[in-house]
Design an enzyme around this catalytic site. Structure first.
Site, PDB file in Angstrom:
ATOM      1  N   PRO A  51       0.690  -1.230  -0.031  1.00 24.99           N
ATOM      2  CA  PRO A  51      -0.374   0.073  -0.336  1.00 24.99           C
ATOM      3  C   PRO A  51       0.576   1.592   0.291  1.00 24.99           C
ATOM      4  CG  PRO A  51       0.349  -0.392   2.478  1.00 24.99           C
ATOM      5  CD  PRO A  51       0.388  -1.437   1.038  1.00 24.99           C
ATOM      6  N   ASP A  52       0.149   2.455  -0.838  1.00 28.13           N
ATOM      7  CA  ASP A  52       0.805   3.462  -0.088  1.00 28.13           C
ATOM      8  C   ASP A  52       0.324   4.019   1.058  1.00 28.13           C
ATOM      9  OD1 ASP A  52       2.136   6.496  -1.059  1.00 28.13           O
ATOM     10  OD2 ASP A  52       1.219   6.593  -2.414  1.00 28.13           O
TER      11      ASP A  52
END
Ligand code: NAG
Ligand code: NAG
Ligand code: NAG
Ligand code: NAG
Ligand code: NAG
Ligand code: NAG
Ligand code: NAG
Ligand code: NAG
Ligand code: NAG
Ligand code: NAG
Ligand code: NAG
Ligand code: NAG
Length: 782
Positions: free
Chosen positions: A269-270
């Site tokens: 994930p960012d």
């Protein structure tokens, strides 16, 4: 549990179909789609890595698998947590690394060999510092809007160009022993409202909505190239798609990425992309936070059916498969070191930076043979972008946005696009060195608005004004008599006076933006006024632009005193040297625009979205696809760029080379890593003769554009091939393009597949998207 996984490992060796039975779980409503053990995807060259991954995971308890998917180490099997790092322009925040040019700059080269060389060199530096995964290369934001703050980090605004470069990046990183973590997946096209924190929580994070055709033909396109060429990780975005966070979006991750594209690696994930335990795990996130994915939560989820054993096993396998695929288990990688450790990984990479910087520069205008320069008698430099910032080099910038300009020489980006400079060669430095060799007299004002307030030299006397004939002492006090550039008129320290009489006036301007904020302007009044005030007084004004994205030039581009414009991205540590190479003709310019430069801001059709839902109502029509469809005349079109020589195109020949493949409307190949295998079949070959009919050797970027039959509902023309070829003066070269099935396919929403629509396809080759020199029509299908 262990025995189940052992069966999985063994079954794999026999057939994929057998392995499928081990995925049986207490929750059959959760999609088995996108689970590697289902055997839905032919793993091809990933097969050995998959076997190793499965064997490793087979040794683990669920608790240990959860440790791995939350970024931990498991000593019993010698698994050390993967080290991730930002920065395809350098190992970010590290000392003794190379400051390469930005990805957007690399895309301006249109040179596949140089792209590979640079991205492999970047990855070798990550390898040498002990990293395993890069948060890159960056395909997207693609450039839906030129105001997008992060376009400096990405590989150009055309899906095909971007996809080729992205695929080269995935391959180069893998070849260097690094897991390529392509980003951002998907439709993450602007910075405004990307994150709930610090934004208006009513609208942030925004949700992008693109119709299925646009999603495939414009945004998913380049991820096919990335996955096909070896991405081992993909970063999902902070933002939402269709109302669901990208990192928890099952359609996006389990469906499009892992099934349609056959992606075998891990999704990570960012920042802030994960907000739930089961939404993320079932949605397709493979690597996440131990605060959501606690042992207790996930094990309880398996027991109560909110989650599955098959998915946990899949997540664990996906976390380690890339490591095996790129050979990180071969025992060669140096140990991980901290940022300030003296481990010098630079090798001879500075030569790549200089070469690629020069190869990326785009000559937009060149009148009166202003360039290349040849031992000018006198030269004046203007603008803060010509020289060093007071404290630098360009380091360190916020991820909360930066710009719109930079008060020093800009050669690196900000946020995740920030460059780690070991040094920085400014234009002032390299031009001064050149001046000392050539006997050129050189002056500078390293400020965009400077007017001296100094009133005295000797004894603090008053500076003379105009062509004063007062005493020598007074002249010296004002700097007039000793300056001498102006051939008799006095020279006070202001921009018009320095410009007057200089044989060459060089004006340097830049545009800066980066992660955390979108651009606020596509032109800059202070810098444009600087160009105009120099040009008012100097009939040989040469403008150098280094920018993070499209930069509008119309305030002065038609001024006849602006004789040349060199336009480029952020060039890295050798910036000044790369510029001198092009300005003096040591390198014949061959960069081409990876985006359209409009005449006015209002000529671009997509601005920044301020609402909670961002509808991509423009469809595929961004950048040149929009300008072409709606007959908007750009200042400089996509693909444009001049040379110091000229090229002629002739003898285009286009043949179908695989009519058997084209007999079927839809691909018939098996699903493999990178999608159905025959999407990649070369089906058409085009060749053209390119002749250098000028007096200098030079490289031409031959560009192939395809116009589909109307029934395919496609843009007027689309880039579907490019080749950069060095051709000596007076010689010709045969340039060949191999067109893949996917290059003439369109996304059929009903069939949910890539279709080749029968009809007439027009293949045109030329020097830009609006400078097509030769065309041939080929009829495909019945
Ligand atoms: C796998 O499951 C299918 C259908 O459920 C069944 O036909 C097949 O025999 C099973 N294979 C094995 C090896 O158990
Ligand atoms: C872990 O690595 C050490 C040193 O390389 C080796 O001796 C040991 O056998 C390995 N253990 C496992 C379980 O692979
Ligand atoms: C291990 O992999 C790296 C990176 O691909 C490679 O440079 C090295 O030669 C390999 N070492 C061995 C012993 O195969
Ligand atoms: C989002 O919704 C649109 C419209 O319903 C649909 O066409 C598209 O495929 C959806 N995209 C994803 C990624 O689910
Ligand atoms: C992890 O969860 C399992 C199953 O609930 C439990 O047996 C085990 O003790 C837990 N481990 C830790 C460290 O809490
Ligand atoms: C399966 O998991 C989903 C959530 O991922 C949940 O909504 C559903 O109720 C579960 N089904 C069963 C039968 O437990
Ligand atoms: C540029 O010059 C102006 C006017 O002399 C001055 O106000 C300004 O601070 C200078 N800017 C920089 C960045 O030095
Ligand atoms: C530019 O001005 C110079 C004098 O500063 C003059 O010698 C030269 O001929 C002019 N060039 C053109 C193209 O007008
Ligand atoms: C061009 O420069 C000359 C000085 O060389 C100046 O006299 C002339 O007015 C300038 N032209 C424009 C359009 O600014
Ligand atoms: C986006 O499109 C949907 C469906 O067409 C529409 O209901 C919605 O109002 C649009 N939102 C915005 C912000 O334009
Ligand atoms: C196309 O076919 C013609 C005739 O067979 C041949 O001369 C030409 O070289 C072919 N061109 C390409 C690009 O294959
Ligand atoms: C400010 C000044 O002294 N200007 C003079 C420059 O020279 C011309 C011609 O010799 C005069 O007309 C100006 O008055």
């Amino acid at each position: 549990m262990r025995s189940t996984i052992k069966v999985l490992a063994k079954a794999f060796v026999i057939t994929f179909a057998v392995a499928q039975n081990t995925t049986a779980s207490t929750n059959t409503t959760t999609a088995a789609e996108g689970i590697l053990s289902s055997g839905d995807v032919d793993l091809g060259t990933w097969t050995d890595a998959y076997a190793k991954a499965v064997a490793l995971i087979a040794e683990l308890t669920n608790e240990e698998k959860i440790t791995i998917i939350t970024g931990g180490s498991v000593t019993s099997v010698n698994w050390t947590a993967l080290e991730f790092k930002d920065g395809t322009q350098s190992v970010q925040g590290y000392d003794y690394v190379t400051g390469f040019s930005e990805a957007s700059t690399l895309s301006m080269t249109w040179d596949k060999t140089l792209m590979y060389n640079q991205l492999k060199a970047v990855a070798l530096e990550f390898y040498g510092k002990g990293f395993q995964v890069t948060n890159g290369p960056t395909s997207q934001p693609l450039g839906r809007t030129p105001w997008g703050g992060r376009l400096v980090e990405t590989l150009g605004q055309d899906p095909y160009l971007n996809g080729i470069a992205f695929g080269i990046g995935a391959k180069a990183f893998s070849d260097a022993g690094i897991v390529a973590g392509g980003k951002h997946f998907l439709l993450n096209e602007q910075e405004t409202n990307r994150q709930a924190s610090g934004s208006d929580s009513d609208v942030a994070p925004y949700s992008s909505v693109a119709d299925d055709k646009t999603l495939h033909e414009t945004y998913l396109w380049s991820f096919y190239d990335g996955v096909k060429n070896g991405l081992g990780a993909v970063m999902c975005a902070m933002t939402k798609v269709n109302g669901t966070l990208s990192c928890e979006n099952e359609d996006l991750l389990q469906g499009l990425l892992k099934t349609e594209l056959g992606f075998p690696g891990l999704v990570f994930p960012d920042v802030g992309g994960q907000t739930t335990a089961f939404g993320s795990a079932n949605g397709g996130l493979d690597y996440g936070s131990s605060s959501y994915w606690t042992n207790a939560t996930l094990q309880a989820g398996i027991n109560n059916g909110s989650f599955t054993q098959a998915r946990l096993d899949d997540m664990a396998v996906r976390n380690v498969i890339g490591y095996f695929k790129v050979g990180l288990d071969n025992g060669t990688q140096p140990a991980y070191v901290d940022a300030d450790a003296y481990v010098d990984v630079r090798a001879n990479h500075s030569t790549i930076v200089r070469t690629n910087g020069a190869a990326s520069l785009i000559l937009l205008k060149n009148t009166n043979s202003a360039l290349p320069l040849s031992k000018p008698k006198s030269m004046a430099l203007f603008g803060s972008h010509a020289g060093p910032i007071m404290a630098g080099p360009n380091y360190i910038f916020s991820v909360q946005g930066s710009g719109p300009t930079y008060a020093g020489h800009l050669a690196g980006g900000s946020g995740s696009g920030q460059t780690s400079f070991p040094y920085l060669i400014t234009p002032q430095q390299s031009l001064t060195n050149k001046a000392s060799l050539d006997g050129t007299m050189i002056r500078w004002i390293l400020n965009n608005t400077y007017t001296s307030t100094t009133t005295g030299g000797f004894g603090g006397g008053t500076a003379p004004s105009g062509n004063s004939t007062t005493s020598t002492l007074a002249k010296r006090a004002g700097g007039a008599a000793i300056a001498g550039l102006s051939g008799g008129t006095s020279l006070s320290q202001n921009i018009p006076d320095y410009a007057t009489g200089a044989e060459v006036c060089m004006v340097f301007i830049n545009a800066l933006s980066g992660e955390g904020a979108d651009r606020t302007e596509l032109r800059n009044t202070e810098q444009d006024d600087l160009v105009s005030s120099v040009a008012e007084n100097c009939n040989n004004t040469i403008v150098v632009v280094n920018t993070v994205g499209a930069r509008i030039l119309d305030a002065w581009i038609e001024n006849e005193n602006v004789t040349a414009v060199v336009y480029g991205g952020l060039l890295g540590q050798e910036s000044g040297n790369s510029l001198v190479d092009v300005l003096y003709g040591g390198v014949n310019p061959s960069g081409r625009l990876p985006h359209t430069i409009a005449k006015n801001e209002s000529d671009y059709n997509v601005g920044i979205c301020e609402t909670a839902v961002c509808n991509f109502t423009e469809g595929n029509y961004i950048d040149y696809r929009y300008f072409d469809k709606y007959n908007v005349t750009p200042r400089y079109e996509f693909g444009y760029g001049l040379s110091y020589t000229t090229f002629d195109y002739s003898g285009l020949s286009v043949n179908i080379t695989n009519s058997t493949a084209l007999a079927s409307t839809y691909p018939t190949g098996i699903l493999a890593v990178g999608g159905k295998t025959d999407l990649w079949d070369e089906v058409i070959s085009a060749s053209v003769t390119v002749t250098n009919n000028g007096t200098l050797d030079g490289s031409e970027v031959s560009q192939l554009y395809v116009a589909y039959p109307d029934a395919a509902d496609q843009p007027v023309r689309q880039l579907r091939g490019f080749e950069k070829t060095l051709i000596t003066s007076g010689s010709s070269a045969t340039v060949t393009f191999n067109v893949r099935r996917r290059d003439i396919s369109m996304w059929d929403v009903q069939a949910q597949d890539w279709a080749v629509v029968g009809g007439d396809y027009v293949f045109s080759v030329g020097a830009s998207s609006r400078d097509l020199r030769v065309s041939q029509t080929v009829t495909v299908g019945a």
